[in-house]
Design a protein around this motif. Structure first.
Motif, PDB file in Angstrom:
ATOM      1  N   UNK A 247       0.787  -1.229   0.000  1.00 15.03           N
ATOM      2  CA  UNK A 247       0.000   0.000   0.000  1.00 15.03           C
ATOM      3  C   UNK A 247       0.814   1.272   0.000  1.00 15.03           C
ATOM      4  N   UNK A 250       0.505   3.266  -3.428  1.00 15.93           N
ATOM      5  CA  UNK A 250      -0.823   3.864  -3.534  1.00 15.93           C
ATOM      6  C   UNK A 250      -0.940   5.057  -2.596  1.00 15.93           C
ATOM      7  N   UNK A 251      -0.322   4.948  -1.430  1.00 13.60           N
ATOM      8  CA  UNK A 251      -0.362   6.070  -0.497  1.00 13.60           C
ATOM      9  C   UNK A 251       0.359   7.279  -1.072  1.00 13.60           C
ATOM     10  N   UNK A 255      -1.756  10.757  -1.694  1.00  8.91           N
ATOM     11  CA  UNK A 255      -1.426  11.939  -0.899  1.00  8.91           C
ATOM     12  C   UNK A 255      -0.821  13.059  -1.724  1.00  8.91           C
ATOM     13  N   UNK A 335       2.480   9.406   4.247  1.00 14.68           N
ATOM     14  CA  UNK A 335       1.629  10.595   4.097  1.00 14.68           C
ATOM     15  C   UNK A 335       2.345  11.887   4.454  1.00 14.68           C
TER      16      UNK A 335
ATOM     17  N   UNK B   2     -11.734   8.372  -1.450  1.00 16.31           N
ATOM     18  CA  UNK B   2     -11.886   6.926  -1.284  1.00 16.31           C
ATOM     19  C   UNK B   2     -12.027   6.601   0.187  1.00 16.31           C
ATOM     20  N   UNK B 128      -4.160   1.614   2.801  1.00 17.26           N
ATOM     21  CA  UNK B 128      -3.481   2.708   2.117  1.00 17.26           C
ATOM     22  C   UNK B 128      -3.677   3.949   2.968  1.00 17.26           C
ATOM     23  N   UNK B 129      -2.576   4.458   3.444  1.00 16.42           N
ATOM     24  CA  UNK B 129      -2.687   5.570   4.377  1.00 16.42           C
ATOM     25  C   UNK B 129      -2.854   6.886   3.644  1.00 16.42           C
ATOM     26  N   UNK B 130      -3.873   7.625   4.029  1.00 12.76           N
ATOM     27  CA  UNK B 130      -4.052   8.962   3.468  1.00 12.76           C
ATOM     28  C   UNK B 130      -4.207   9.913   4.634  1.00 12.76           C
TER      29      UNK B 130
END
Lengths: 416, 523
Positions: A247, A250-251, A255, A335, B2, B128-130
């Motif tokens: 992930x 994708x992060x 961000x 992030x 998302x 998935x970190x946001x």
């Protein structure tokens, strides 16, 4: 009297020259010497420090495989082939196995390619096993130490675990027969099953000529802050995200997709190499495996690598102080990547760029042909030389057996 | 946005390399046997059960529930994520998601497990970190720009030009309508250079306050020199006078022993910054290519006329004429590309402001760059193929040097710059207003304009019939401002009455306007 005069003149001259030297170093220093935990070893010459014996295996283990698919010479696992070629003509090679410190088995396990060019590892354990059976029966040196003074090049995704999927690779573990040998592999992650202690991590193969042909003058100002080109979501294998790169990629996308400082996208431009030379930071996140050729490209093009892969072990970790050269970012901190990168002090960034500009650093990441001093081949030999002399305990007593020849999945025991 | 959380997906995709759910790391580490252990069978059954449940329910049912409830094996840190807001109700209908952050089960006792320290990095699906506000922060953007600046400065120090020499720019100028236009452009170009600049501005008609005020805006070191001759109206005369003015400036260089690189920056030329980097390479005297933008015609008929003759001539004439050094294949100077004025015979401008093409000389001064020591009385290591300035110019008189080539005995010693003349970094352009055109003194409009011009009052014939109140394009005094504001708030009915008011005002303004024109500066 004349002696005194000569002495005085000599003194004046030496002072003059010494002064000049110091003066030169102070102004606009372009690079800095690199020394890792093993010391200033990047420029060591392995010739004379070790001897390597190359087993003569039948060509079905190496030449025939290459003939079947010559694409193996260009993909990122080509190090195994080029290492073989290098050793055959290197001064460290010895034809007398009695005086050899290390034994090399040239078996190309990563050359069974799909039509797309990706290597299939399913037959590799059998191939390796068959090669080891051959050398143990034809030469006495394997049984002498059960492979402890042998080294193998296993550049595949997870090294000698011989699988591209991490879960399956962990399940398999390192091939039981290789438990005592030294492995030279691209994969490196701390406390991972597939990284044996004492392995030598190497960079993946990147074509040196191709990269040299895309060099631009160093006076062109670096105007991109962060650069990355590659997949963020592997839509084919992991459409929802979360598996691919744990992930992290994708992060990065989610961000920073609208951040003007981050020049990131999935497009593959023709000016990819030139763009890297105009960037200050280049992201090197993990993919399915933690290592990637991006690290090599970043080092060659002078772009500071931002390594986003938890617990990764980078190439030649004892010779190259990666913490001084690249920036490590934990996956959980992705992030905040912009905060992290902008809060690095300017002097630190300039120092990193100076270290990257060191030609021996760039040379250590490459596999050029013909081989050049200080390149990755020599670093591998240096690493092997640093492990010498072998501990007395590697030599087994007569009849003593450590390896279990029937261990492993049943499918691996089939002859190749 | 998302909604992202810890999803458990069911690998029903039928691919050979599809992924199973999370397996505890420990069982994998222990031996890696392929024989199905009871736990493996258990998970399989659980998997099928959850598939059925989700089929019934209509959304994905997470196995994690069972995992948490039933797991007793020691598991290392399970990575879960905190979902970051923005969940929508529709999403929840689709999936069951965890919104709490769960940090589970550090192993209670580690020392009795068979394996060594296992990795803290867990294989399997991660969230998935946001962050809550995934947009750029302006403070950080500024910091990043400072970093980039520092990097570029360092690059310049290491790879750029070492020991840059002072630039001595010589500009002939005089007060006219377009002077502010040209001088401002040149001024900003010179201000943007990373080198030291000495700007010698020679002004025809004596040094004036106008020009001085303009030059004072720059932070450059300026030498403002007056030249006691008025600028003639005819282009021929102007070219001659400009040459004399430049010689005057060279004299200043000679007297004050200014050290550096001399370049002739005409105020109406356009320079690129690369030109100045290239100039640093000159040793004694160098030449660059100048692009001639001679086609600055205003008249409508002109282009067609010229076009016809262009078709008759060679194809190469249709490209931009370029003046500069010509080299052979081994990069050595063999000649000059000059401007062929025969093409434009009879069609060129005669006087300044003429609506015709302005032609340059054969070789413009601006295409040459010199080391300032060329014009000194005494200079070490000066080669002998350079004539002394005094011998070339007989007094300040009528002698006219066409180009700096007259200063050298051997013109083959000139160094071609810019890729041997291949790169055009400088453009010659002579755009001037009519000699009698007026412009406000110092380009300051004081007192402010009071005129409000209604369309019907002006000589423009195709004016729109109705002028709505909010499209007035006037610079109005405070009085008009209040009127404008008032008209905006009124209803359309009152607009008609406001127009009447405006008519009245314009009559007054007309009287005022004529009084002011006499006070404007006449060029």
């Amino acid at each position: 009297m004349s002696n005194l005069m000569w002495g005085l003149i000599l003194l004046v001259f030496s002072a003059f020259f010494l002064n000049l030297d110091a003066f030169e170093l102070r102004k606009g220093q372009k690079t800095e010497r690199i020394s890792g935990s093993a010391g200033d070893v990047l420029e060591d010459d392995p010739v004379g420090r070790l001897k390597v014996f190359v087993y003569e295996l039948p060509s079905k283990y190496n030449k025939k495989i290459l003939q079947k698919d010559p694409r193996c010479l260009n993909h990122m696992f080509a190090a195994e082939i080029y290492m073989h070629r290098f050793l055959l003509s290197s001064p460290v090679r010895t034809l007398n196995p009695e005086e050899a410190d290390w034994f090399y088995t040239p078996v190309y396990t990563t050359c069974d390619l799909t039509p797309n060019g990706l290597p299939l590892p399913f037959k590799s354990p059998r191939m390796m096993r068959s090669a080891i059976q051959l050398i143990s029966s034809n030469w006495p040196y394997w049984n002498r130490t059960e492979g402890a003074d042998h080294f193998f090049i296993v550049p595949h995704d997870f090294g000698a675990c011989f699988h591209y999927q991490e879960e399956k690779a962990i399940e398999r573990g390192i091939l039981p027969l290789l438990q005592r040998a030294t492995l030279v592999q691209t994969f490196g992650q701390r406390n991972h099953v597939c990284l044996k202690e004492g392995s030598i991590t190497v960079p993946p193969y990147a074509p040196p000529q191709k990269m040299q042909s895309h060099l631009i003058p160093p006076s062109i100002p670096r105007s991109i802050f962060v650069y990355f080109r590659g997949l963020f979501y592997d839509v084919g294998n992991d459409p929802e995200g979360g598996y691919y790169a744990r992930g992290a990629r994708a992060a990065v996308w989610e961000n920073f997709k609208d951040n003007p400082l981050f020049d990131i996208s999935t497009e593959h431009p023709t000016t990819y190499y030139e763009d890297m030379q105009r960037a200050v930071f280049c992201l090197c996140p993990l993919g399915w495996a933690p290592w990637s050729p991006r690290l090599v490209e970043a080092v060659i093009f002078g772009c500071i690598p931002v390594i986003i892969a938890d617990d990764i072990v980078l190439p030649f970790a004892d010779a190259i102080p990666w913490e001084d050269i690249g920036v490590y970012v934990d996956e959980k901190d992705v992030p905040n990547l912009d905060t992290i990168l902008t809060s690095i002090p300017t002097e630190v960034i300039l120092r990193k760029q100076r270290l990257l500009a060191n030609p021996s650093m760039k040379q250590a990441m490459l596999f050029p042909h013909p081989a050049q001093p200080g390149d990755a081949f020599h670093q591998i030999l240096n690493g092997l030389a640093r492990k010498l002399p072998h501990d007395k305990s590697v030599y087994l007593r007569k009849g003593e057996k450590v390896l279990n020849w029937t261990a492993g999945p049943l499918a691996d025991l089939k002859p190749w | 946005m998302k909604l992202l959380a810890l999803h458990q997906s069911y690998a029903n995709r039928g691919r050979s390399n599809s992924f199973r759910g999370q397996t505890p790391l420990d069982s994998a580490v222990d031996g890696g046997n392929t024989v199905k252990s009871p736990s493996g069978i258990f998970w399989l059954i659980l998997h099928c059960l959850c598939c059925l449940v989700s089929l019934v329910l209509g959304f994905r049912f997470s196995r994690l529930v069972f995992y948490l409830l039933f797991s007793t094996t020691s598991i290392n840190n399970l990575y879960t994520t905190t979902t970051t807001s923005f969940g929508s109700a529709t999403d929840i209908a689709e999936t069951l998601s965890f919104t709490t952050s769960l940090r589970i089960l550090s192993p209670p006792v580690v020392n009795n497990t068979t394996s060594a320290v296992t990795s803290r990095v867990v294989v399997g699906r991660h969230g998935i970190r946001i962050r809550p506000w995934p947009h750029p922060d302006p403070v950080e953007v500024m910091k990043a720009h400072k970093i980039i600046e520092a990097v570029q400065r360092e690059q310049k120090v290491q790879y750029g030009i070492k020991n840059p020499r002072t630039l001595i720019a010589i500009t002939p100028t005089y007060v006219r309508t377009f002077q502010a236009l040209h001088l401002t452009g040149l001024m900003h170009t010179l201000m943007n250079l990373p080198y030291d600049v000495v700007w010698i501005v020679v002004e025809a008609g004596g040094a004036t306050n106008e020009t001085a005020a303009l030059l004072a805006k720059s932070e450059l070191q300026v030498k403002h020199i007056g030249f006691e001759k008025k600028m003639p109206i005819f282009w021929e005369g102007r070219h001659k006078l400009e040459s004399q003015m430049r010689l005057r400036a060279l004299r200043v260089v000679r007297e004050e022993k200014l050290d550096g690189i001399v370049m002739f920056a005409d105020d109406s030329n356009i320079h690129s910054l690369e030109l100045f980097d290239e100039m640093q390479k000159v040793e004694w005297i160098g030449a660059v290519s100048v692009g001639i933008l001679a086609h600055s015609s205003h008249h409508d008929e002109e282009p067609f006329e010229v076009q016809k003759t262009m078709d008759e001539e060679d194809d190469e004439k249709s490209t931009l004429p370029v003046q500069g050094p010509a080299c052979n294949s081994s990069e050595r100077l063999i000649g000059w590309h000059t401007f062929n004025s025969l093409v434009y015979k009879g069609k060129s401008a005669n006087y300044i402001g003429d609506m015709a093409i302005v032609l340059p000389r054969k070789l413009e001064w601006s295409g040459f760059v010199m080391n300032s020591r060329l014009v000194w009385k005494e200079a070490e290591f000066r080669p002998d193929w350079i004539k002394d300035l005094d011998t070339v110019v007989v007094g300040d008189g009528d002698d006219d040097i066409e180009s700096p080539l007259s200063l050298v005995k051997d013109s083959s010693m000139v160094e071609p710059l810019g890729g041997c003349g291949k790169k055009v970094m400088l453009w010659w352009l002579r755009a001037e207003a009519r000699a009698d055109s007026k412009f406000p003194s110092g380009w300051i409009i004081d007192p402010q304009l009071e005129m409000t011009v209604a369309a019907k009052q002006t000589p423009w014939t195709d004016a729109p019939p109705e002028l709505p109140s909010n499209t007035q394009k006037v610079i109005s005094t405070t009085q008009d401002n209040t009127e404008k504001r008032a008209t905006k708030t009124r209803t359309p009915k009152s607009r008609r009455s406001s127009r009447g008011k405006r008519k009245h005002d314009s009559k007054n303004a007309d009287a005022g306007a004529s009084a002011r024109t006499s006070g404007e500066r006449i060029n």
